[in-house]
Design an enzyme around this catalytic site. Structure first.
Site, PDB file in Angstrom:
ATOM      1  N   ASP A  10       0.877  -1.187   0.000  1.00 22.42           N
ATOM      2  CA  ASP A  10       0.000   0.000   0.000  1.00 22.42           C
ATOM      3  C   ASP A  10       0.914   1.236   0.000  1.00 22.42           C
ATOM      4  O   ASP A  10       0.919   2.012   0.937  1.00 22.42           O
ATOM      5  CB  ASP A  10      -0.959  -0.005   1.207  1.00 22.42           C
ATOM      6  N   ASP A  15       6.900   1.127   2.080  1.00 23.40           N
ATOM      7  CA  ASP A  15       6.672   0.117   1.038  1.00 23.40           C
ATOM      8  C   ASP A  15       7.613   0.401  -0.140  1.00 23.40           C
ATOM      9  O   ASP A  15       8.141  -0.532  -0.756  1.00 23.40           O
ATOM     10  CB  ASP A  15       5.233   0.180   0.508  1.00 23.40           C
ATOM     11  N   ASP A 235       8.373  -1.829   6.422  1.00 25.68           N
ATOM     12  CA  ASP A 235       8.219  -2.886   5.416  1.00 25.68           C
ATOM     13  C   ASP A 235       9.554  -3.443   4.927  1.00 25.68           C
ATOM     14  O   ASP A 235       9.632  -4.597   4.492  1.00 25.68           O
ATOM     15  CB  ASP A 235       7.407  -2.361   4.232  1.00 25.68           C
TER      16      ASP A 235
HETATM   17  C1  BDR Z   1       2.702  -0.471   8.478  1.00 21.70           C
HETATM   18  O1  BDR Z   1       1.634   0.426   8.230  1.00 21.70           O
HETATM   19  C2  BDR Z   1       1.877   1.159   7.066  1.00 21.70           C
HETATM   20  O2  BDR Z   1       1.574   2.499   7.284  1.00 21.70           O
HETATM   21  C3  BDR Z   1       3.336   0.953   6.726  1.00 21.70           C
HETATM   22  O3  BDR Z   1       3.522   1.014   5.330  1.00 21.70           O
HETATM   23  C4  BDR Z   1       3.629  -0.405   7.276  1.00 21.70           C
HETATM   24  O4  BDR Z   1       3.275  -1.411   6.370  1.00 21.70           O
HETATM   25  C5  BDR Z   1       3.366  -0.080   9.791  1.00 21.70           C
HETATM   26  O5  BDR Z   1       2.456  -0.147  10.841  1.00 21.70           O
HETATM   27 CA    CA Z   2       2.883  -0.827   3.997  1.00 19.63          CA
END
Ligand code: BDR
Ligand code: CA
Length: 303
Positions: A10, A15, A235
């Site tokens: 996402d 990411d 991530d």
């Molecule tokens: C996760 O939440 C998302 O905001 C980040 O990309 C990560 O995957 C961390 O809590």
């Molecule tokens: Ca993420």
């Protein structure tokens, strides 16, 4: 032979770093990137994923858009920093089709070697399990960023990816496939200190320069780890743990997801002491060897 991986994302800044590391790491083969609503609406997470890959020169890696909302809930709030629309140049549109179908088709056509790396709310993965339960036998393992043993980041005990779509997460943990949980207990111990941010910025590859920008952005927006110095690139830890699983300290136990608690929805309930009597279904990450994590990051970014 590099390990074939699929990232479900996402995209969000962290990411994006994970995608760049995976695309460039000599021990990984990034087969495709599936997108889901989470940090931002689906159109943004898909566009950000395309911009990340295209600007780094990976226009051949497919990006396929998936679920535009959680299974049962409205898409909840994300932080300002994570919902940014990237400015990296883009060279194409998403691959036509639906991520859930692409996941099922790709996994079912595989020989069982693919590692699935969800870095986002687990909506696409749950839908894929419902569409074709036999993908469970086709996945070598699931290495996901999500959950927390001790402390959440959306509520006192729920981590964002699980909190957004707890019902989907529950389906994923109940599927019966091998899962490695790279939760906040791990990512909070992999904070990248200013000296290492500078090392990344000293690398010359396109993807390293982009990562440098993303890390700078985190520093500016104070996306830091619980008051400690250093940026938390959640991530990236899951991708690194695919390359070098030994960097994690884990405990093998039963995990379930709270979907109904008024105070605890989205909590990953980890039965570390075996109190429920249920057989273990997850390797829960407790700690990470930072030096090994950063080594994989440098190798992925071409340093
Ligand atoms: C996760 O939440 C998302 O905001 C980040 O990309 C990560 O995957 C961390 O809590
Ligand atoms: Ca993420």
């Amino acid at each position: 032979m590099p390990t074939p991986v699929i990232l479900d994302v996402d995209t969000g800044y962290d990411d994006a770093v994970a995608i760049l590391m995976a695309a460039g790491h000599p021990q990984l083969e990034l087969l495709g990137v599936t997108t889901v609503a989470g940090n931002a609406p689906l159109a943004v997470t898909t566009d950000n994923s395309l911009r990340t890959l295209d600007a780094a020169g990976y226009t051949n890696i497919p990006v396929i858009a998936g679920a535009h909302r959680p299974l049962l809930r409205e898409l909840g709030g994300s932080s300002d920093a994570q919902s940014q629309h990237f400015r990296f140049p883009k060279a194409r549109e998403a691959t036509p089709g639906y991520a859930v179908d692409w996941l099922v088709d790709t996994l079912m056509a595989s020989d069982g070697e693919i590692v699935l790396v969800p870095l986002a709310p687990l909506t696409n993965i749950a839908l894929a399990l419902y569409k074709e339960p036999r993908i469970v036998e086709k996945v070598r393992k699931v290495v996901l960023m999500g959950g927390a043993l001790h402390r959440g980041n959306m509520t006192p005990n729920a981590e964002f990816n699980i909190w957004i779509d707890p019902e989907a997460a529950r389906i994923v943990w109940q599927a019966g496939w091998p899962i490695v949980m790279v939760g906040l207990d791990v990512t909070g111990r992999a904070l990248i200190p200013p000296d290492d941010v500078a090392r990344v910025k000293g690398l010359t590859s396109k993807r390293a320069r982009m990562t440098g920008e993303l890390l700078d952005f985190c520093v500016q927006r104070e996306v830091v780890g619980w008051g400690k110095p250093g940026v938390q690139i959640f991530d990236a830890c899951a991708v690194a743990a695919v390359v070098d699983p030994g960097m994690l300290t884990t405990t093998h136990c039963f995990v379930d997801v709270e979907t109904t608690g008024t105070l605890t929805a989205g909590m990953t309930v980890c039965d570390v002491d075996g109190l429920t009597g249920h057989p273990p279904n997850c390797h829960v990450g407790l700690d990470i060897d930072y030096a090994r994590f950063f080594r994989v990051m440098l190798d992925g970014l071409g340093g």
